[in-house]
Design a protein around this motif. Sequence first.
Motif, PDB file in Angstrom:
ATOM      1  N   LEU A  90      37.986  40.838 -25.629  1.00  0.00           N
ATOM      2  CA  LEU A  90      39.075  40.178 -24.919  1.00  0.00           C
ATOM      3  C   LEU A  90      40.381  40.953 -25.076  1.00  0.00           C
ATOM      4  O   LEU A  90      40.495  41.838 -25.926  1.00  0.00           O
ATOM      5  N   LYS A  91      41.356  40.573 -24.259  1.00  0.00           N
ATOM      6  CA  LYS A  91      42.694  41.167 -24.302  1.00  0.00           C
ATOM      7  C   LYS A  91      43.271  41.152 -25.711  1.00  0.00           C
ATOM      8  O   LYS A  91      43.937  42.086 -26.139  1.00  0.00           O
ATOM      9  N   SER A  92      43.014  40.063 -26.412  1.00  0.00           N
ATOM     10  CA  SER A  92      43.539  39.879 -27.768  1.00  0.00           C
ATOM     11  C   SER A  92      42.765  40.680 -28.807  1.00  0.00           C
ATOM     12  O   SER A  92      43.107  40.667 -29.983  1.00  0.00           O
ATOM     13  N   GLY A  93      41.676  41.333 -28.380  1.00  0.00           N
ATOM     14  CA  GLY A  93      40.835  42.083 -29.305  1.00  0.00           C
ATOM     15  C   GLY A  93      39.694  41.248 -29.865  1.00  0.00           C
ATOM     16  O   GLY A  93      38.801  41.772 -30.531  1.00  0.00           O
ATOM     17  N   ARG A  94      39.717  39.934 -29.599  1.00  0.00           N
ATOM     18  CA  ARG A  94      38.635  39.074 -30.098  1.00  0.00           C
ATOM     19  C   ARG A  94      37.333  39.417 -29.369  1.00  0.00           C
ATOM     20  O   ARG A  94      37.358  39.708 -28.169  1.00  0.00           O
ATOM     21  N   LEU A  95      36.227  39.360 -30.116  1.00  0.00           N
ATOM     22  CA  LEU A  95      34.919  39.663 -29.529  1.00  0.00           C
ATOM     23  C   LEU A  95      34.264  38.337 -29.162  1.00  0.00           C
ATOM     24  O   LEU A  95      33.941  37.546 -30.039  1.00  0.00           O
ATOM     25  N   SER A  96      34.069  38.124 -27.848  1.00  0.00           N
ATOM     26  CA  SER A  96      33.653  36.797 -27.386  1.00  0.00           C
ATOM     27  C   SER A  96      32.244  36.799 -26.795  1.00  0.00           C
ATOM     28  O   SER A  96      31.852  37.752 -26.116  1.00  0.00           O
ATOM     29  N   PRO A  97      31.484  35.711 -27.015  1.00  0.00           N
ATOM     30  CA  PRO A  97      30.145  35.612 -26.417  1.00  0.00           C
ATOM     31  C   PRO A  97      30.181  35.128 -24.975  1.00  0.00           C
ATOM     32  O   PRO A  97      29.129  34.957 -24.364  1.00  0.00           O
ATOM     33  N   TYR A  98      31.379  34.856 -24.450  1.00  0.00           N
ATOM     34  CA  TYR A  98      31.453  34.448 -23.043  1.00  0.00           C
ATOM     35  C   TYR A  98      32.744  34.950 -22.418  1.00  0.00           C
ATOM     36  O   TYR A  98      33.708  35.267 -23.114  1.00  0.00           O
ATOM     37  N   PHE A  99      32.729  35.039 -21.102  1.00  0.00           N
ATOM     38  CA  PHE A  99      33.912  35.494 -20.367  1.00  0.00           C
ATOM     39  C   PHE A  99      33.983  34.742 -19.051  1.00  0.00           C
ATOM     40  O   PHE A  99      32.989  34.598 -18.345  1.00  0.00           O
ATOM     41  N   MET A 141      28.170  30.540 -29.042  1.00  0.00           N
ATOM     42  CA  MET A 141      29.429  29.844 -28.741  1.00  0.00           C
ATOM     43  C   MET A 141      29.941  29.111 -29.977  1.00  0.00           C
ATOM     44  O   MET A 141      31.134  29.124 -30.255  1.00  0.00           O
ATOM     45  N   LYS A 142      29.037  28.484 -30.697  1.00  0.00           N
ATOM     46  CA  LYS A 142      29.468  27.710 -31.873  1.00  0.00           C
ATOM     47  C   LYS A 142      29.943  28.633 -32.993  1.00  0.00           C
ATOM     48  O   LYS A 142      30.893  28.315 -33.703  1.00  0.00           O
ATOM     49  N   GLU A 143      29.281  29.804 -33.128  1.00  0.00           N
ATOM     50  CA  GLU A 143      29.735  30.792 -34.131  1.00  0.00           C
ATOM     51  C   GLU A 143      31.144  31.260 -33.789  1.00  0.00           C
ATOM     52  O   GLU A 143      32.019  31.362 -34.653  1.00  0.00           O
ATOM     53  N   TYR A 144      31.358  31.506 -32.516  1.00  0.00           N
ATOM     54  CA  TYR A 144      32.689  31.973 -32.077  1.00  0.00           C
ATOM     55  C   TYR A 144      33.732  30.885 -32.313  1.00  0.00           C
ATOM     56  O   TYR A 144      34.841  31.149 -32.792  1.00  0.00           O
ATOM     57  N   GLU A 145      33.340  29.662 -31.995  1.00  0.00           N
ATOM     58  CA  GLU A 145      34.251  28.523 -32.168  1.00  0.00           C
ATOM     59  C   GLU A 145      34.657  28.379 -33.631  1.00  0.00           C
ATOM     60  O   GLU A 145      35.809  28.075 -33.959  1.00  0.00           O
ATOM     61  N   GLU A 146      33.681  28.608 -34.494  1.00  0.00           N
ATOM     62  CA  GLU A 146      33.930  28.547 -35.941  1.00  0.00           C
ATOM     63  C   GLU A 146      35.022  29.530 -36.348  1.00  0.00           C
ATOM     64  O   GLU A 146      35.889  29.242 -37.149  1.00  0.00           O
ATOM     65  N   LYS A 147      34.981  30.714 -35.699  1.00  0.00           N
ATOM     66  CA  LYS A 147      35.916  31.778 -36.068  1.00  0.00           C
ATOM     67  C   LYS A 147      37.295  31.590 -35.433  1.00  0.00           C
ATOM     68  O   LYS A 147      38.312  31.726 -36.103  1.00  0.00           O
ATOM     69  N   TYR A 148      37.327  31.287 -34.148  1.00  0.00           N
ATOM     70  CA  TYR A 148      38.611  31.258 -33.434  1.00  0.00           C
ATOM     71  C   TYR A 148      38.990  29.886 -32.878  1.00  0.00           C
ATOM     72  O   TYR A 148      40.062  29.727 -32.300  1.00  0.00           O
ATOM     73  N   GLY A 149      38.080  28.912 -33.022  1.00  0.00           N
ATOM     74  CA  GLY A 149      38.354  27.597 -32.445  1.00  0.00           C
ATOM     75  C   GLY A 149      39.379  26.818 -33.254  1.00  0.00           C
ATOM     76  O   GLY A 149      39.743  27.211 -34.373  1.00  0.00           O
ATOM     77  N   LEU A 150      39.827  25.713 -32.687  1.00  0.00           N
ATOM     78  CA  LEU A 150      40.808  24.878 -33.372  1.00  0.00           C
ATOM     79  C   LEU A 150      40.160  24.193 -34.555  1.00  0.00           C
ATOM     80  O   LEU A 150      39.037  23.706 -34.455  1.00  0.00           O
ATOM     81  N   LYS A 151      40.866  24.164 -35.656  1.00  0.00           N
ATOM     82  CA  LYS A 151      40.284  23.600 -36.882  1.00  0.00           C
ATOM     83  C   LYS A 151      40.715  22.136 -37.073  1.00  0.00           C
ATOM     84  O   LYS A 151      40.999  21.710 -38.165  1.00  0.00           O
ATOM     85  N   THR A 152      40.794  21.376 -35.984  1.00  0.00           N
ATOM     86  CA  THR A 152      41.254  19.986 -36.138  1.00  0.00           C
ATOM     87  C   THR A 152      40.089  19.023 -36.039  1.00  0.00           C
ATOM     88  O   THR A 152      39.123  19.283 -35.368  1.00  0.00           O
TER      89      THR A 152
END
Length: 214
Positions: A13-22, A203-214
Motif C-alpha cells: 500500500l501507499k503507506s508501505g503496509r503489506l495488505s492481503p486485499y486491495f 484478513m484477520k491476521e492483517y486486522e490484528e496488525k493494523y486494525g483498530l484495537k477497540t
Amino acid sequence: MQLGALKFGTFTLKSGRLSPYFFNAGLLCSGPILYTVAQAYALILTTSTDTTTSSFPHFDVLFGPAYKGISFASTTSLVLHTHHNLTVGFAHDRKEAKDHGEGGILVGATIRDKNIIILDDVMTSGKAVRGSIDLVTREGGKMVGVVQMLDREEVGADGTSSTVKEVESIIGEGPGRVQSILRMRDLIQWLEKNGRSQELVAMKEYEEKYGLKT
Ligand code: OMP
C-alpha cells in the motif's frame, strides 16, 4: 467482487503496509455502478444531516480528489440534484498545476469561503485525505466533512488511534465528520457469509496488525 474492484492477494500500500486485499475504485467505471455508488454517497450526505451525533452541517461543494474522487463527486452532485432536491457545486484538483489558460490546481466550483465535503475512495493511514484537506484549507475552503467509500478501519500514521479519529481531529468539528459507505468489517462479514476461509485468515491476521484495537 463482480467487477474485480476488490482483489485478494499480496499488495504493498501507499503507506508501505503489506495488505492481503486491495480495493481499486477505478474499476467502478460503468453507468450502472456509478449510479449505485453516487446514490450511496448521496444517502450518507443527506441522512447524516438528520442525526444529532453525526450531522454534517450545510455544505456548498463536493470536492473529489484527483483522480478517483472526481467521478464520485460529480455523479453525487448530480444525484443530490435529481433525487434530493439539493444544489451543490462540484470541484476537483489537478495532480499537476496548469500553467496556461485559466491555470492553477483547482477545477470546477469555487471553494473559497465555502463549506466543503471531500468524497474519496479509500482511507488507510489517512495520508491521501490529509493532503486533500490541506489543499482545500490552503485554497480558503472550510472543511466540514469527508465521506469515503471504504474505511479500511486501520490505525493512523501514529500507529495507535484510528485514522478516522485522526482525520476528524484535523477537521476539528467533533466526531461524525468522517463517514464511510463500507468498512473492513463489512468485507469480513461478506467473506464469512460466502465461506471464503482462506481469505478470512489473511484478513484477520492483517486486522490484528493494523486494525483498530477497540
Ligand atoms: P492512505 O493515504 O494511507 O490513507 O491510503 C489511501 C489511498 O491509497 C487511497 O486514496 C488509494 O489511492 C490507495 N489505496 C487504494 O486505492 N485501495 C486500497 O485498498 C488501499 C490503498 C492504499 O494504498 O492504502
